[in-house]
Write a protein that holds these residues in place. Structure first.
Motif, mmCIF file in Angstrom:
data_model
loop_
_atom_site.group_PDB
_atom_site.id
_atom_site.type_symbol
_atom_site.label_atom_id
_atom_site.label_comp_id
_atom_site.label_asym_id
_atom_site.label_seq_id
_atom_site.Cartn_x
_atom_site.Cartn_y
_atom_site.Cartn_z
ATOM 1 N N TRP A 153 0.832 -1.210 0.000
ATOM 2 C CA TRP A 153 0.000 0.000 0.000
ATOM 3 C C TRP A 153 0.860 1.251 0.000
ATOM 4 C CZ3 TRP A 153 -4.560 0.211 -1.733
ATOM 5 C CH2 TRP A 153 -5.454 -0.824 -1.558
ATOM 6 N N LEU A 154 1.988 1.212 0.687
ATOM 7 C CA LEU A 154 2.914 2.343 0.687
ATOM 8 C C LEU A 154 3.446 2.604 -0.717
ATOM 9 C CD1 LEU A 154 4.523 4.409 2.403
ATOM 10 C CD2 LEU A 154 6.303 2.675 2.571
ATOM 11 N N LEU A 155 3.813 1.534 -1.432
ATOM 12 C CA LEU A 155 4.298 1.691 -2.808
ATOM 13 C C LEU A 155 3.212 2.251 -3.724
ATOM 14 C CD1 LEU A 155 6.434 -1.540 -3.294
ATOM 15 C CD2 LEU A 155 7.242 0.811 -3.120
ATOM 16 N N VAL A 156 1.988 1.780 -3.579
ATOM 17 C CA VAL A 156 0.883 2.296 -4.393
ATOM 18 C C VAL A 156 0.678 3.776 -4.096
ATOM 19 C CG1 VAL A 156 -1.615 2.175 -4.756
ATOM 20 C CG2 VAL A 156 -0.273 0.083 -4.693
ATOM 21 N N GLY A 157 0.732 4.141 -2.821
ATOM 22 C CA GLY A 157 0.574 5.548 -2.444
ATOM 23 C C GLY A 157 1.683 6.419 -3.001
ATOM 24 N N LEU A 158 2.927 5.912 -2.943
ATOM 25 C CA LEU A 158 4.053 6.681 -3.486
ATOM 26 C C LEU A 158 3.922 6.885 -4.991
ATOM 27 C CD1 LEU A 158 7.047 5.172 -1.471
ATOM 28 C CD2 LEU A 158 6.059 7.452 -1.241
ATOM 29 N N VAL A 159 3.520 5.855 -5.704
ATOM 30 C CA VAL A 159 3.353 5.968 -7.152
ATOM 31 C C VAL A 159 2.219 6.933 -7.480
ATOM 32 C CG1 VAL A 159 2.667 4.688 -9.223
ATOM 33 C CG2 VAL A 159 4.365 3.729 -7.676
ATOM 34 N N ALA A 160 1.127 6.850 -6.743
ATOM 35 C CA ALA A 160 0.004 7.761 -6.989
ATOM 36 C C ALA A 160 0.406 9.205 -6.690
ATOM 37 C CB ALA A 160 -1.193 7.350 -6.143
ATOM 38 N N THR A 161 1.126 9.431 -5.601
ATOM 39 C CA THR A 161 1.570 10.779 -5.255
ATOM 40 C C THR A 161 2.525 11.327 -6.303
ATOM 41 O OG1 THR A 161 1.362 10.208 -2.917
ATOM 42 C CG2 THR A 161 2.662 12.158 -3.443
ATOM 43 N N ALA A 162 3.458 10.499 -6.758
ATOM 44 C CA ALA A 162 4.391 10.939 -7.798
ATOM 45 C C ALA A 162 3.645 11.277 -9.083
ATOM 46 C CB ALA A 162 5.440 9.857 -8.049
ATOM 47 N N GLY A 163 2.624 10.495 -9.420
ATOM 48 C CA GLY A 163 1.843 10.777 -10.628
ATOM 49 C C GLY A 163 1.077 12.080 -10.521
ATOM 50 N N VAL A 164 0.491 12.345 -9.368
ATOM 51 C CA VAL A 164 -0.251 13.596 -9.177
ATOM 52 C C VAL A 164 0.692 14.789 -9.249
ATOM 53 C CG1 VAL A 164 -1.567 14.925 -7.474
ATOM 54 C CG2 VAL A 164 -2.125 12.528 -7.891
ATOM 55 N N LYS A 165 1.849 14.692 -8.599
ATOM 56 C CA LYS A 165 2.819 15.796 -8.635
ATOM 57 C C LYS A 165 3.317 16.044 -10.056
ATOM 58 C CE LYS A 165 4.569 15.651 -3.930
ATOM 59 N NZ LYS A 165 5.720 15.475 -3.061
ATOM 60 N N ARG A 166 3.547 14.979 -10.790
ATOM 61 C CA ARG A 166 4.016 15.131 -12.166
ATOM 62 C C ARG A 166 2.942 15.806 -13.034
ATOM 63 N NH1 ARG A 166 6.584 10.017 -14.670
ATOM 64 N NH2 ARG A 166 8.247 10.685 -13.271
ATOM 65 N N ASN A 167 1.679 15.416 -12.835
ATOM 66 C CA ASN A 167 0.593 16.033 -13.609
ATOM 67 C C ASN A 167 0.457 17.531 -13.277
ATOM 68 O OD1 ASN A 167 -0.103 13.773 -15.022
ATOM 69 N ND2 ASN A 167 -1.724 13.161 -13.630
ATOM 70 N N LYS A 168 0.573 17.918 -12.009
ATOM 71 C CA LYS A 168 0.493 19.310 -11.625
ATOM 72 C C LYS A 168 1.642 20.109 -12.205
ATOM 73 C CE LYS A 168 -2.137 18.955 -7.340
ATOM 74 N NZ LYS A 168 -2.131 19.186 -5.892
ATOM 75 N N LYS A 169 2.840 19.498 -12.216
ATOM 76 C CA LYS A 169 4.016 20.172 -12.755
ATOM 77 C C LYS A 169 3.861 20.388 -14.268
ATOM 78 C CE LYS A 169 9.030 19.834 -12.805
ATOM 79 N NZ LYS A 169 10.193 19.016 -12.461
ATOM 80 N N ASN A 170 3.324 19.397 -14.967
ATOM 81 C CA ASN A 170 3.140 19.505 -16.417
ATOM 82 C C ASN A 170 2.056 20.518 -16.766
ATOM 83 O OD1 ASN A 170 5.145 17.648 -16.952
ATOM 84 N ND2 ASN A 170 3.735 15.933 -17.134
ATOM 85 N N LYS A 171 1.026 20.649 -15.944
ATOM 86 C CA LYS A 171 -0.062 21.590 -16.221
ATOM 87 C C LYS A 171 0.385 23.024 -15.993
ATOM 88 C CE LYS A 171 -3.938 18.517 -15.402
ATOM 89 N NZ LYS A 171 -5.118 18.224 -14.583
ATOM 90 N N THR A 172 1.284 23.271 -15.048
ATOM 91 C CA THR A 172 1.743 24.636 -14.792
ATOM 92 C C THR A 172 2.711 25.107 -15.863
ATOM 93 O OG1 THR A 172 3.499 23.839 -13.348
ATOM 94 C CG2 THR A 172 1.412 24.467 -12.306
ATOM 95 N N ASN A 173 3.370 24.221 -16.576
ATOM 96 C CA ASN A 173 4.334 24.614 -17.636
ATOM 97 C C ASN A 173 3.651 24.896 -18.906
ATOM 98 O OD1 ASN A 173 6.487 24.482 -15.938
ATOM 99 N ND2 ASN A 173 7.005 22.400 -16.481
#
Length: 103
Positions: free
Chosen positions: A83-103
């Motif tokens: 569950w920790l790994l799933v959470g880390l992957v989901a968090t990394a995906g959300v952060k990456r999407n936010k970073k791509n939308k701001t650029n």
């Protein structure tokens, strides 16, 4: 990109679910003891009567049911790590999407 994240998350979730089913293990301990001694009977053996025949209707559990086993160990730490790994992957995906939308 979003599709890849969904596929990876689905694969990790599938692995987690399959891993949860196999988190129990069995252990056995073997112990033996040897003793020396003699038994001596004094007197005469007189049986109390004829032995009854063994019962014919012994209830047995159905073959498909799983009963609790001796020395069964459940490893729940693997579930939490998954569950920790799933959470880390989901968090990394959300952060990456936010970073791509701001650029």
């Amino acid at each position: 990109m979003k599709r890849i994240i969904c596929i990876v998350a689905s694969c990790l979730l599938g692995i987690l679910i399959l891993g949860t089913a196999s988190t129990s293990g069995n252990a056995s301990s073997v112990q033996s003891t040897e003793t020396e001694g003699t038994i001596r009977f004094m007197g005469r053996y007189e049986p109390e009567g004829t032995p009854d025949p063994p019962p014919t209707g012994i209830a047995k559990p159905p073959a498909g049911d799983r009963l609790p086993q001796t020395n069964t160990v459940h490893h729940t730490q693997w579930v939490w790590i998954g569950w920790l790994l799933v959470g880390l992957v989901a968090t990394a995906g959300v952060k990456r999407n936010k970073k791509n939308k701001t650029n």
